[in-house]
Design a protein around this motif. Structure first.
Motif, short mmCIF file in Angstrom:
data_model
loop_
_atom_site.label_atom_id
_atom_site.label_comp_id
_atom_site.label_asym_id
_atom_site.label_seq_id
_atom_site.Cartn_x
_atom_site.Cartn_y
_atom_site.Cartn_z
N VAL A 192 12.16 0.29 4.96
CA VAL A 192 11.15 -0.09 3.98
C VAL A 192 11.01 -1.60 4.01
O VAL A 192 11.99 -2.33 3.92
CB VAL A 192 11.54 0.38 2.56
N GLY A 193 9.78 -2.07 4.15
CA GLY A 193 9.53 -3.51 4.15
C GLY A 193 9.18 -4.03 2.77
O GLY A 193 9.65 -5.08 2.35
N ASP A 194 8.34 -3.27 2.06
CA ASP A 194 7.88 -3.70 0.74
C ASP A 194 7.60 -2.46 -0.10
O ASP A 194 7.24 -1.41 0.44
CB ASP A 194 6.58 -4.52 0.85
N SER A 253 3.43 1.61 8.20
CA SER A 253 3.02 2.91 7.69
C SER A 253 3.09 2.83 6.17
O SER A 253 4.00 2.20 5.62
CB SER A 253 3.97 4.02 8.18
N PHE A 254 2.15 3.47 5.48
CA PHE A 254 2.06 3.39 4.02
C PHE A 254 2.24 4.77 3.41
O PHE A 254 1.51 5.70 3.75
CB PHE A 254 0.70 2.82 3.61
N LEU A 255 3.21 4.89 2.50
CA LEU A 255 3.46 6.14 1.80
C LEU A 255 3.29 5.94 0.30
O LEU A 255 3.58 4.86 -0.23
CB LEU A 255 4.88 6.64 2.06
N ARG A 302 5.46 0.23 2.13
CA ARG A 302 5.08 0.10 3.53
C ARG A 302 6.37 -0.07 4.31
O ARG A 302 7.30 -0.75 3.86
CB ARG A 302 4.09 -1.04 3.77
N GLY A 303 6.43 0.61 5.44
CA GLY A 303 7.66 0.59 6.21
C GLY A 303 7.38 0.67 7.69
O GLY A 303 6.24 0.88 8.12
#
Length: 182
Positions: A78-80, A109-111, A128-129
């Motif tokens: 996970v980045g943010d 990628s956005f979840l 976003r990861g």
């Protein structure tokens, strides 16, 4: 500690045996426990992010993204993350955690994780990861191709791209501050 119990419980339910399409929404049912509470006696804001980890693990197992990551010798990072809190979740209340893919760009990628109680959204966590291997970041197009998805992301909502851009701006600022402090 209760995160470990929830994670073990989720893994014992063997979500990898229940296949889900990467564009579908996966659902994990949970209950609020006393250790999830803050001084106001509702789920503490930080716990939403911790519980989102359970939903994310369930999603990557059911969609096959975890197997794809293993083939690339990569791990999800996970980045943010960002949260929106709308309604209280109180002790012993049950709720569902709905996880879905919003899309991807060249790097991220956005979840989305929605905390749903009685059909209403109590909170949302967006993250976003990346998948990172020893060689660096694996492009999302490589991951989604392996999952049988089109390489082109569905259109991302404007608010999501603005948020991602703001995260990039913060990263740039931090790098600049570190460079000047040396």
């Amino acid at each position: 500690m209760n995160l470990w119990f929830r994670l073990i419980w989720m893994l014992l339910k063997r979500p990898w045996r229940q296949h889900a399409d990467p564009f579908s929404t996966t659902v994990v049912r949970m209950r609020v426990w006393p250790l999830d509470l803050d001084l106001n006696r509702h789920v503490t804001n930080g716990r939403y992010f911790t519980l989102a980890d359970i939903g994310r693990m369930d999603y990557v197992l059911k969609t096959g993204a975890f197997r794809t990551a293993l083939r690339h010798k990569a791990v999800p990072i996970v980045g943010d993350a960002w949260g929106k809190f709308r309604r209280e979740l109180k002790v012993f209340e049950s709720f569902e955690l709905h996880t879905r893919m919003l899309g991807w760009d060249d790097k991220w990628s956005f979840l989305e994780h929605r905390f749903v109680k009685d059909g209403r959204v109590a909170g949302v966590v967006v993250m976003r990861g990346v998948f990172r291997s020893a060689r660096g970041t694996v492009p999302p197009a490589d991951i989604v191709r392996d999952l049988g998805m089109p390489e082109q992301s569905p259109p991302l909502p404007q608010w999501l791209t603005a948020w991602s851009d703001s995260c990039d701006g913060m990263s740039l600022q931090l790098r600049e501050e570190e460079a000047t402090s040396r």
